[in-house]
Design an enzyme around this catalytic site. Structure first.
Site, short mmCIF file in Angstrom:
data_model
loop_
_atom_site.label_atom_id
_atom_site.label_comp_id
_atom_site.label_asym_id
_atom_site.label_seq_id
_atom_site.Cartn_x
_atom_site.Cartn_y
_atom_site.Cartn_z
N HIS A 1 0.78 -1.03 0.09
CA HIS A 1 0.00 -0.09 0.09
C HIS A 1 0.74 1.46 -0.12
CE1 HIS A 1 -3.37 -2.50 0.98
NE2 HIS A 1 -2.80 -2.99 1.83
C1 BDR Z 1 -2.36 0.56 5.89
O1 BDR Z 1 -2.47 0.10 6.66
C2 BDR Z 1 -1.22 -0.29 7.40
O2 BDR Z 1 -1.24 -1.57 8.03
C3 BDR Z 1 -0.22 -0.23 6.14
O3 BDR Z 1 1.14 0.16 6.55
C4 BDR Z 1 -0.78 0.84 5.47
O4 BDR Z 1 -0.30 2.15 5.79
C5 BDR Z 1 -3.01 -0.04 4.87
O5 BDR Z 1 -4.34 0.06 4.94
#
Ligand code: BDR
Ligand code: CA
Length: 311
Positions: free
Chosen positions: A239
């Site tokens: 992400h």
């Molecule tokens: C986001 O949530 C976190 O677990 C990850 O680092 C990312 O920023 C994804 O939903």
């Protein structure tokens, strides 16, 4: 070469670590500061992980210590995804020299004050630090080029059916940021869930020197969680790399402008980013990203790995 000045606000975390590799190794970005926020793991760990990563790559970047908890709610971490330490199973030194502690909000303030051009903020954790900053220093808003966020989802969430983790973690903060009037880009799950690095390619990174070994270890440990999801994902969704890639080159993503609100009181919808697909509101406050060119982003990551290896 003209570089884009950025501040990365993060909660490392496996995918945050890869976003930092991408940013720190990219020759068109000038990472002015990194600020840590509580999110995937408690603040003490996100801060320490940011320091460890910069130390490992020999990067002297200002690192700010941010909010220890969300504005209103209690902290709910993502340790089941990112391990209790945030980078469990990744072999970089645990004990490194710790810099003098600086408050994250003051770090953002001084970077903006000192900058002779606008600075882009890239928050890839809960938006607590950014909300505190825009509330405390409204006069500096015009020094922000845009806020390119990993967070939110126009469609389904990943923390609840409605909400993505970073927005759910501090929806009150997210609302302040989305309503700030500062240009917002939302790299939410609509674009980031699809950006998966496939396990059959992990060995390519392992062969790419010290930085590549780090990247492959992060990918392997992050994939351990994704394998528990029963085959929905072919590889870990990275992400947090997507907003960094967008700042490096906005043409890697497809963006569309909408009005977006953040839900702060729904029983089943707390933390939802409500995207006005019907165009009911004339005020389009957010560029929402929907697709990205995976191969180009992977190319950017490989370039960053090579640059960091050369240091
Ligand atoms: C986001 O949530 C976190 O677990 C990850 O680092 C990312 O920023 C994804 O939903
Ligand atoms: Ca994150």
């Amino acid at each position: 070469m003209k570089k884009t000045p950025v501040i990365i606000d993060c909660d490392p975390g496996y995918d945050d670590a890869l976003a930092l590799v991408l940013a720190l190794g990219n020759e068109t970005l000038d990472v002015k500061a990194i600020t840590a926020v509580a999110g995937n793991v408690p603040l003490e760990r996100t801060y320490k992980n940011a320091v460890r990563i910069c130390h490992y790559f020999g990067k002297e970047v200002r690192i700010g210590l941010g909010a220890v908890k969300p504005l209103v709610r209690e902290l709910e971490t993502g340790e089941m995804v990112h391990s209790p330490s945030g980078l469990g199973g990744v072999t970089i030194p645990e004990e490194v020299p710790m810099p003098k502690k600086e408050n994250a909000i003051e770090v953002i303030k001084s970077v903006l004050e000192e900058a002779d051009e606008k600075v882009t903020l890239i928050p890839i954790g809960p938006l607590t630090n950014i909300a505190l900053f825009v509330s405390q220093y409204p006069e500096l808003r015009n020094k922000i080029q845009e806020i390119v966020i990993m967070g939110g989802a126009a469609r389904e969430g990943n923390r609840t059916a409605s909400a993505e983790f970073n927005i759910y973690a501090d929806a009150e903060a997210a609302r302040i940021v989305f309503e700030s009037g500062i240009p917002i880009v939302m790299a939410g799950l609509d674009v980031t869930n699809a950006f998966q690095i496939l396990p059959e390619t992990f060995s390519e990174y392992r062969a790419m020197g010290k930085t590549g070994v780090f990247v492959s270890e992060v990918l392997e440990r992050y994939f351990d969680f994704y394998q528990t999801l029963g085959g929905v994902f072919k590889g870990p969704a990275i992400h947090d790399m997507v907003p960094v890639a967008y700042v490096i080159d906005p043409t890697v993503c497809v963006a569309k402008e909408y009005h977006v609100d953040v839900e702060c009181c729904g029983e089943f919808t707390y933390g939802r980013t409500v995207v006005d697909f019907g165009g009911l509101s004339p005020d389009k406050n957010v560029k929402v990203l929907f697709e990205s060119d995976h191969q180009r982003i992977i190319g950017m990551l490989k370039d960053s790995i090579c640059h960091l290896n050369r240091r």
